[in-house]
Design a protein around this motif. Structure first.
Motif, PDB file in Angstrom:
ATOM      1  N   GLU A 186       0.862  -1.186   0.000  1.00 19.97           N
ATOM      2  CA  GLU A 186       0.000   0.000   0.000  1.00 19.97           C
ATOM      3  C   GLU A 186       0.898   1.236   0.000  1.00 19.97           C
ATOM      4  N   LYS A 188      -3.705  -0.061  14.030  1.00 24.00           N
ATOM      5  CA  LYS A 188      -4.562   0.997  13.489  1.00 24.00           C
ATOM      6  C   LYS A 188      -5.982   0.579  13.835  1.00 24.00           C
ATOM      7  N   GLU A 191     -10.364   4.770   9.286  1.00 19.10           N
ATOM      8  CA  GLU A 191     -10.519   4.399   7.879  1.00 19.10           C
ATOM      9  C   GLU A 191     -11.061   2.978   7.724  1.00 19.10           C
ATOM     10  N   ARG A 207      -1.746   3.639  17.060  1.00 18.09           N
ATOM     11  CA  ARG A 207      -1.714   4.820  16.189  1.00 18.09           C
ATOM     12  C   ARG A 207      -2.779   5.855  16.566  1.00 18.09           C
ATOM     13  N   LYS A 232       1.353  10.799  13.689  1.00 16.06           N
ATOM     14  CA  LYS A 232       1.905  11.318  12.426  1.00 16.06           C
ATOM     15  C   LYS A 232       2.449  12.730  12.640  1.00 16.06           C
ATOM     16  N   GLU A 237       3.925   9.058  -0.908  1.00 11.01           N
ATOM     17  CA  GLU A 237       2.514   9.013  -1.311  1.00 11.01           C
ATOM     18  C   GLU A 237       2.026  10.372  -1.793  1.00 11.01           C
TER      19      GLU A 237
HETATM   20  C1  GCV Z   1      -2.294   2.445   5.424  1.00 10.29           C
HETATM   21  C2  GCV Z   1      -3.538   7.440   4.390  1.00 10.29           C
HETATM   22  C3  GCV Z   1      -3.154   6.548   3.245  1.00 10.29           C
HETATM   23  C4  GCV Z   1      -3.592   5.109   3.510  1.00 10.29           C
HETATM   24  C5  GCV Z   1      -2.966   4.667   4.842  1.00 10.29           C
HETATM   25  C6  GCV Z   1      -3.431   5.623   5.927  1.00 10.29           C
HETATM   26  C7  GCV Z   1      -2.813   5.280   7.265  1.00 10.29           C
HETATM   27  O1  GCV Z   1      -4.919   7.574   4.462  1.00 10.29           O
HETATM   28  O2  GCV Z   1      -3.706   7.016   2.060  1.00 10.29           O
HETATM   29  O3  GCV Z   1      -3.155   4.313   2.455  1.00 10.29           O
HETATM   30  O4  GCV Z   1      -3.333   3.348   5.144  1.00 10.29           O
HETATM   31  O5  GCV Z   1      -3.037   6.931   5.590  1.00 10.29           O
HETATM   32  O6  GCV Z   1      -1.824   5.906   7.603  1.00 10.29           O
HETATM   33  O7  GCV Z   1      -3.328   4.429   7.954  1.00 10.29           O
END
Ligand code: GCV
Length: 744
Positions: free
Chosen positions: A210, A330, A334, A367, A403, A436
């Motif tokens: 990913e 996580k 999402e 996270r 982050k 990314e």
């Molecule tokens: C692994 C963003 C990225 C996702 C990633 C997410 C995360 O949304 O686009 O691909 O998922 O961050 O850090 O969990």
């Protein structure tokens, strides 16, 4: 040619003599053939060597004068080889010294003349023990490199308290050689400021990575545990060389299957390869694993059966991998399952896992990247809102992984307000090394300055000097458990990272993980020398170009605090017009809020009030548009297009100028690179030249598409002297990209 013939003849004579001495008959003609074959092999290897595979661990012969000087300081090697870590340390030194100095360096038990390299710990090396060096505050991973003497012979000693420290010190010594540093009067003392220095792989079990732009996952799950790809060892060498000591093998969007016996055997095999290099493995775990693979009806963290399941799973893992590092999670983010599915808190979830790991010494990296579409509040505020009240509620073996910025690894973000806001919880930095949002594989964007910018920012949480670096290294709030994570940019591409320059981001991450106050310029300097050339005429312009590169990306993608303007889902290219579903907080329009009159996200006290999440002085600064650094202007403020900046330009004029400057910077980087043709190997030179060409095209696309879109809203003319976009807005809007790497 003459030199080659002389070399060949003399080598052949030596081979023949050696054969004779060992009782075998090999006439000189046969020996010549043998040498010729070897030589051809060497040339063939050399022709293939420069494909980036060696990373910064290129041990190619130093120029004659430097090699001659260095040989005086590496006449022999005195290094123990009883444990696996000692063995790989000795192998690495042997490989490095032989390669760089252009001759075999004998391993001996004790120095009998000047110039030995003596490596070890007080318990592995009687010589090191005799020196009684002050290793008290070096911890397990630190080391000394010192010019000293043993029995009257000048030596260079690499000393540590633990084998792994000696390994790190040996890589440092090799770096000195590679970068052509003087080897006299060495007195180096190094210890990492952070305990856990981790790479997070977002690798799925089917091999897809990913947000990976360098091929597939390097973990060949299908062939593990029986086939151990030699790449795993080179991966471990590269990481150890920069002090990385942990690898989370799988994606945070985790698959429960990683915890089944089938995969744990494979994880065990990888752990076995990485262990000698001081690297522990960790796994991302799916919160619903007790249901998916455990046959339970719930994953409620307060359910005793669930707790027992995780305890048993932890026991099973540690039976296989006694030094297993722990879990990365996580949760409730999402679409991932988590404790909130059972009306429990993030602390309840993290603590349940922490309790299962604690008896074995494992940690949970939980996270803080959470936000919800059901929550109408500004996405940038949601992690703080969620976690701040939980400060002090986590077990001692939980780190909260945060982050760097409040949204998501954008080219530029202000620091995440959680740094400095949770004094009772060890906060772990999460950077993204894979690009990314900064041009995938091909754009040259050296991330050292981005990492440094965040780490050196003053949160003012406890007065002046409360930098983010001091939050994460435990100084500010007195935490012993400390860490940092970087989302890896590694894949099966021959050059590992999709481009040679992307290797610098892996390298810089590791060096800053070791020392978060290091200078990204110094790191770039080392990297260029080790990776390409020590020629000043090459090093200087390339380091300069790297140092400017990230700002160029900010300019052509998201200047003045804009963010999240990329294409939907795949995140490739500009799409500021995108207002499509499935959720508003994934669309660019949510973030720029542009219309006929103005642009920007009002996060001031009259808007979403995200500023209030910072320490009062920082909050007041961000709240006041005239004192907000222009780099964050549209992050915190919604302003009319006619707003005057300090430069006297209007916002619109400045925006156009920034977009254009970004493209110009890429053109200038390209011109610099073209002047360096011939100074490094052709293969890497040409690849990076082509990638800079792609970057220029895509930078232009970002600029033009963004200007075309914003102009369609504000109806303003372009400032004088600026080229209009190459195409009408409808052209940019019509572009689709069904097969973008790193997505789906
Ligand atoms: C692994 C963003 C990225 C996702 C990633 C997410 C995360 O949304 O686009 O691909 O998922 O961050 O850090 O969990």
């Amino acid at each position: 040619m003459l030199a080659l013939t002389v070399l060949l003849t003399s080598a052949a004579k030596r081979v023949a003599a050696f054969a004779d001495a060992t009782g075998r008959r090999l006439p000189t003609r046969g020996a010549t053939r043998l040498c010729l074959c070897l030589l051809c092999g060497l040339f063939a290897a050399a022709a293939h060597a420069e494909d980036g595979y060696e990373l910064w661990l290129r041990y190619h012969p130093l120029p004659a004068a430097q090699a001659e000087a260095a040989r005086l300081h590496a006449t022999v090697l005195v290094a123990p080889s009883s444990t696996p870590t000692q063995q790989v340390t000795r192998q690495e030194l042997q490989r490095g010294l032989d390669g760089l100095l252009g001759r075999a360096t004998p391993s001996v038990d004790a120095p009998s003349a000047d110039g030995a390299v003596v490596v070890g710990t007080p318990s592995s090396s009687p010589l090191v023990a005799r020196l009684k060096l002050d290793t008290a505050r070096l911890g397990k991973d630190g080391y000394l490199i010192r010019s000293t003497s043993i029995d009257g012979h000048a030596v260079t000693v690499v000393a540590a308290n633990d084998d792994v420290g000696a390994l790190y010190g040996s890589f440092h010594l090799l770096r000195l050689l590679q970068t052509e540093q003087p080897l006299e009067h060495l007195d180096i003392r190094e210890a990492p400021k952070l305990e856990l220095r981790v790479l997070d792989h977002w690798d799925n079990l089917n091999g897809h990575v990913e947000r990976g732009y360098a091929g597939n996952s390097i973990w060949d799950w299908q062939k593990l545990p029986d086939w151990l790809d030699p790449r795993y060892t080179d991966y471990a060498r590269a990481n150890a060389s920069i002090g990385i000591n942990g690898a989370v093998l799988n994606n945070v969007n985790a698959q429960a299957a990683i915890l089944t016996p089938l995969y744990l055997e494979k994880v065990k095999a990888l752990a076995g390869v990485l262990r000698p290099y001081g690297i522990r493995v960790y796994l991302s775990v799916k919160f619903s694993a007790p249901i998916e693979i455990g046959g339970l009806k719930t994953a409620d963290p307060l359910d005793p059966q669930v707790q027992r399941w995780w305890h048993n799973k932890a026991d099973e893992i540690y039976r296989l991998i006694p030094d297993f590092g722990g879990f990365l999670v996580k949760a409730n983010s999402e679409g991932q399952p988590g404790p909130q599915d059972y009306h429990r808190t993030h602390a309840d979830g993290a603590n349940m896992l922490a309790d299962a790991l604690a008896p074995h010494g494992g940690v949970v990296m939980w996270r803080a990247f959470v936000y919800s579409q059901e929550n109408n509040d500004d996405r940038a505020k949601q992690a703080y809102t969620e976690f701040k009240p939980l400060d002090g509620k986590f077990r001692a073996n939980v780190l909260l992984q945060v982050k760097n910025g409040p949204i998501d690894f954008q080219p530029r973000e202000p620091f995440n307000p959680l740094f400095g806001a949770m004094p009772k919880t060890p906060l772990m930095m999460e950077f993204q090394i894979t690009k990314e949002y900064l041009g995938f594989a091909t754009h040259l964007a050296y991330l050292g300055p981005l990492f440094e910018e965040t780490l050196s920012t003053d949160t003012l949480a406890k007065g002046k000097g409360s930098t983010v670096a001091k939050v994460i290294d435990g100084q500010l709030d007195h935490h012993a458990l400390t860490g940092i994570a970087g989302v890896a940019n590694i894949g099966t591409d021959r050059d590992w990272t999709g481009s040679d320059f992307n290797q610098a981001n892996w390298y810089a991450y590791g060096r800053l993980a070791w020392n978060p106050t290091a200078s990204s310029r110094d790191i770039a300097n080392d990297w260029v020398r080790m990776t390409f050339s020590n020629d000043e005429a090459f090093v200087r312009p390339v380091v300069d170009m790297m140092m400017r590169s990230r700002e160029a990306v900010v300019d052509y993608m998201t200047p003045l605090g804009l963010h999240h303007q990329m294409g939907h889902g795949h995140h490739y290219g500009p799409a500021p017009w995108d207002a499509s579903g499935p959720r508003a907080d994934w669309t660019p329009v949510y973030y720029h809020r542009a219309d006929h009159d103005g642009i920007g996200f009002d996060r001031s006290s009259t808007g979403s009030n995200a500023v209030a999440q910072y320490a009062p002085i920082v909050a007041a600064q961000f709240d006041d548009v005239s004192r907000t650094p222009e780099a964050y202007l549209l992050w915190f403020h919604h302003l009319p297009w006619s707003y005057r900046l300090h430069s006297g330009q209007t916002l619109w004029e400045s925006l156009v100028a920034h977009y254009t400057h970004g493209v110009d910077e890429v053109a200038s980087m390209r011109a610099t690179w073209s002047r360096l043709d011939g100074m490094i190997d052709d293969a890497r030179y040409r690849k990076e030249a082509a990638f800079l060409g792609i970057q220029q095209k895509e930078a232009q696309w970002w600029r033009d598409a963004s200007i075309a879109y914003f102009q369609s809203l504000n109806g303003l003319p372009l400032p004088a002297g600026y080229q209009p976009p190459a195409h009408p807005l409808s052209y940019y809007e019509s572009l689709t990209f069904p097969y973008v790497p790193g997505y789906q």
